[in-house]
Design a protein around this motif. Sequence first.
Motif, PDB file in Angstrom:
ATOM      1  N   TYR A  61       7.428  -1.979   2.189  1.00  0.00           N
ATOM      2  CA  TYR A  61       7.644  -0.223   1.086  1.00  0.00           C
ATOM      3  C   TYR A  61       9.172  -0.423   0.632  1.00  0.00           C
ATOM      4  CZ  TYR A  61       9.508   4.259   1.152  1.00  0.00           C
ATOM      5  OH  TYR A  61       8.800   5.648   0.698  1.00  0.00           O
ATOM      6  N   LYS A  69       6.982   4.948  -3.731  1.00  0.00           N
ATOM      7  CA  LYS A  69       7.637   5.214  -2.326  1.00  0.00           C
ATOM      8  C   LYS A  69       7.611   6.384  -2.445  1.00  0.00           C
ATOM      9  CE  LYS A  69      11.545   1.243  -1.167  1.00  0.00           C
ATOM     10  NZ  LYS A  69      12.402   0.795  -1.845  1.00  0.00           N
ATOM     11  N   ASN A  73       4.697   6.110   2.063  1.00  0.00           N
ATOM     12  CA  ASN A  73       5.586   5.878   3.301  1.00  0.00           C
ATOM     13  C   ASN A  73       4.907   7.350   4.570  1.00  0.00           C
ATOM     14  OD1 ASN A  73       6.299   8.284   2.512  1.00  0.00           O
ATOM     15  ND2 ASN A  73       8.156   9.021   2.927  1.00  0.00           N
ATOM     16  N   LEU A  78       0.398  -0.408   5.388  1.00  0.00           N
ATOM     17  CA  LEU A  78       0.886  -1.249   4.150  1.00  0.00           C
ATOM     18  C   LEU A  78      -0.195  -2.688   3.975  1.00  0.00           C
ATOM     19  CD1 LEU A  78       4.118   0.344   3.324  1.00  0.00           C
ATOM     20  CD2 LEU A  78       2.268   1.096   2.419  1.00  0.00           C
TER      21      LEU A  78
END
Length: 178
Positions: A61, A69, A73, A78
């Motif tokens: 991240y 961003k 999230n 990811l």
Amino acid sequence: MINELIEKRFSPYSFSDKEIAKEDLLKLFDAARKSPSSYNEQPWRFIVGTKLNKETYNKIYDTLMEANKEWANQASVLILTITANEFSKNGNKNNHSEYDLGQAVAYLTLQAMELDIYLHQMAGFSREKAKENFNIPNDFTPITVIALGYKNEDDKKPEKGRRNIEELVYEESFGKNK
Ligand SMILES: Cc1cc2nc3c(=O)[nH]c(=O)nc-3n(C[C@H](O)[C@H](O)[C@H](O)COP(=O)(O)O)c2cc1C
């Protein structure tokens, strides 16, 4: 009518909280593993962070650009995608390694759609930060980050423009149709 998994795919900007079972995640990487590659080199590598393994997740991240961003999230997983710059058997430059990685991700994507899991791929991240965060050697290059998860129920596929087939496929010479 083309394949329904291709028809339903899109890149969502919102994801549900539901975690992806480990066995389903493994199915996705198994599908990627079955993809063809130049000289069967299989140059792709994946670093996977899940919300259950926050350390890796946060390190991926951390590489994202601000605009990504803001939404990424929400994804429960990811993935940092990486490819080898050279052939392992002779050290020659592999000019098709990014092509091969892309195709492996296409395989992964369709397997994911089968399981109702959606991907949003991103070029908007720092390769340098990724190399630093994960000790990636110089003969490998980080290529994308993928946000992966179940999408929100109310997140519907938006209408996105696509080039016409005639603009992409030629019958006579480059740019020219009969
Ligand atoms: C290699 C690649 C890089 C991309 N980078 C970003 C990105 O950094 N941020 C983003 O929001 N979308 C990114 N996208 C998503 C594309 O914008 C999206 O696939 C395209 O607009 C078509 O929409 P669809 O996937 O919903 O059909 C990327 C897609 C690919 C394949």
